[in-house]
Design a protein around this motif. Sequence first.
Motif, PDB file in Angstrom:
ATOM      1  N   LEU A 178       0.824  -1.211   0.000  1.00  0.00           N
ATOM      2  CA  LEU A 178       0.000   0.000   0.000  1.00  0.00           C
ATOM      3  C   LEU A 178       0.861   1.265   0.000  1.00  0.00           C
ATOM      4  N   LYS A 179       1.982   1.228   0.686  1.00  0.00           N
ATOM      5  CA  LYS A 179       2.865   2.394   0.689  1.00  0.00           C
ATOM      6  C   LYS A 179       3.375   2.703  -0.705  1.00  0.00           C
ATOM      7  N   VAL A 180       3.744   1.657  -1.439  1.00  0.00           N
ATOM      8  CA  VAL A 180       4.220   1.859  -2.811  1.00  0.00           C
ATOM      9  C   VAL A 180       3.096   2.421  -3.674  1.00  0.00           C
ATOM     10  N   LEU A 181       1.896   1.866  -3.547  1.00  0.00           N
ATOM     11  CA  LEU A 181       0.769   2.313  -4.359  1.00  0.00           C
ATOM     12  C   LEU A 181       0.371   3.746  -4.010  1.00  0.00           C
ATOM     13  N   GLU A 182       0.400   4.082  -2.734  1.00  0.00           N
ATOM     14  CA  GLU A 182       0.080   5.456  -2.351  1.00  0.00           C
ATOM     15  C   GLU A 182       1.102   6.433  -2.929  1.00  0.00           C
ATOM     16  N   ASN A 183       2.370   6.097  -2.816  1.00  0.00           N
ATOM     17  CA  ASN A 183       3.430   6.996  -3.288  1.00  0.00           C
ATOM     18  C   ASN A 183       3.400   7.205  -4.797  1.00  0.00           C
ATOM     19  N   THR A 184       2.846   6.241  -5.522  1.00  0.00           N
ATOM     20  CA  THR A 184       2.803   6.352  -6.982  1.00  0.00           C
ATOM     21  C   THR A 184       1.428   6.753  -7.509  1.00  0.00           C
ATOM     22  N   LEU A 370      -3.910   9.705 -11.684  1.00  0.00           N
ATOM     23  CA  LEU A 370      -2.912  10.265 -10.769  1.00  0.00           C
ATOM     24  C   LEU A 370      -1.622   9.467 -10.735  1.00  0.00           C
ATOM     25  N   PHE A 371      -1.575   8.383 -11.485  1.00  0.00           N
ATOM     26  CA  PHE A 371      -0.399   7.511 -11.423  1.00  0.00           C
ATOM     27  C   PHE A 371       0.854   8.213 -11.932  1.00  0.00           C
ATOM     28  N   ALA A 372       1.914   8.139 -11.137  1.00  0.00           N
ATOM     29  CA  ALA A 372       3.229   8.654 -11.513  1.00  0.00           C
ATOM     30  C   ALA A 372       4.244   7.588 -11.155  1.00  0.00           C
TER      31      ALA A 372
END
Length: 381
Positions: A178-184, A370-372
């Motif tokens: 989830l941390k990876v998905l939130e950050n991206t 919003l994906f980066a």
Amino acid sequence: MPVFPPASLVHGRGAPANNLSQRFDRIVREADGDWLDAERTFADRTGTLVREDAADPYDPERANIGPAAPRTEVSIEKPKTAITRNQSPDVPFDRSINAYRGCEHGCVYCFARPTHAYLGLSPGQDFETRLTAKPDIPALLRRELSKPNYQCRPIALGTNTDPYQPIEARYRITRGILKVLENTGHPVTITTKSARVCEDIDILARMAKRRLAAVMLSVTTLDPRLAGKMEPRASYPARRIAAIRDLTAAGIPVHVSVSPVIPAINDHEIEAIVEAAATAGAVGAFSIVVRLPHEVSPIFREWLAAHFPNRASRVMSHLTEMRGGKDNEADFFKRFQPKGAYAAMLRDRFRKAAARWGLDGNRLDLSTDLFAPPGQQLKLF
């Protein structure tokens, strides 16, 4: 064929036995009586098996794990990829992540049980006790999301085994994902039977504000005694309803999965479950009848004989009627659409209940704009 004692003698486990699958011509192993102790075994980060006493608070949810429960063993897997691609035409997602193999919740009807047969393990109690954790998944995910040709679509967690099963409290792999998905800025859907999902409300609430997260709580019954037979190490039903309430209060959209419905076992609770979930704040609902692919069928039949001997023939009569005289229907589109009068009655009851409580017609609406990719933010400076 070696088996474990019947379910009535092994507390805290769902499968009545540990029969080994013969589909892949694996060597039949002898049952290891050492499993019948009060310990669980975990693998530390180096892959070394480490034992802990069953009283360890890593799983505070469960109070019905008896002293004879087989211990849980967790080994470390080093996968090469994080994302599993799916091309099934009758499921609403094309990619998922499984942080664990096997599931300690012990749901006797779990359609993922046969996957353990590929490992030469039993889809029975091995599936519940011999688990695999993949701690490298968050790093692998970050690498895969960095690829230039990656196209963003919602990632599904909990499609095979539960991302919040008890060992998540130790490994925290789902939280890392989830941390990876939130950050991206990557959208995610989560399906779980565990109130432990609330431990990640901080991340999920932030993602939900950006239309990046939705949760589906599976509630099969409101009766804790029945839940203890169907899914012995999942959160108690009241805790799942409370989780819907807590997630909703944090602004996270929650759907309820009234699944699986088992004739003559929990089908009488359809309306009550929908009402309880709606009252707690759920915005949508979903329901399917139990499926019995491959080794799930004999495991389920053994479970019925152990826990509901007076109803077993009635249950299977309804199920085989829905599946054209078979225990299971494997064809795409047909597998989720049981036939017959009883199946039609169940669908009608669920649809009316969902409509009455406003849980019909609510679809997941997650953003992919919003994906980066990881590291792209640095290019802005």
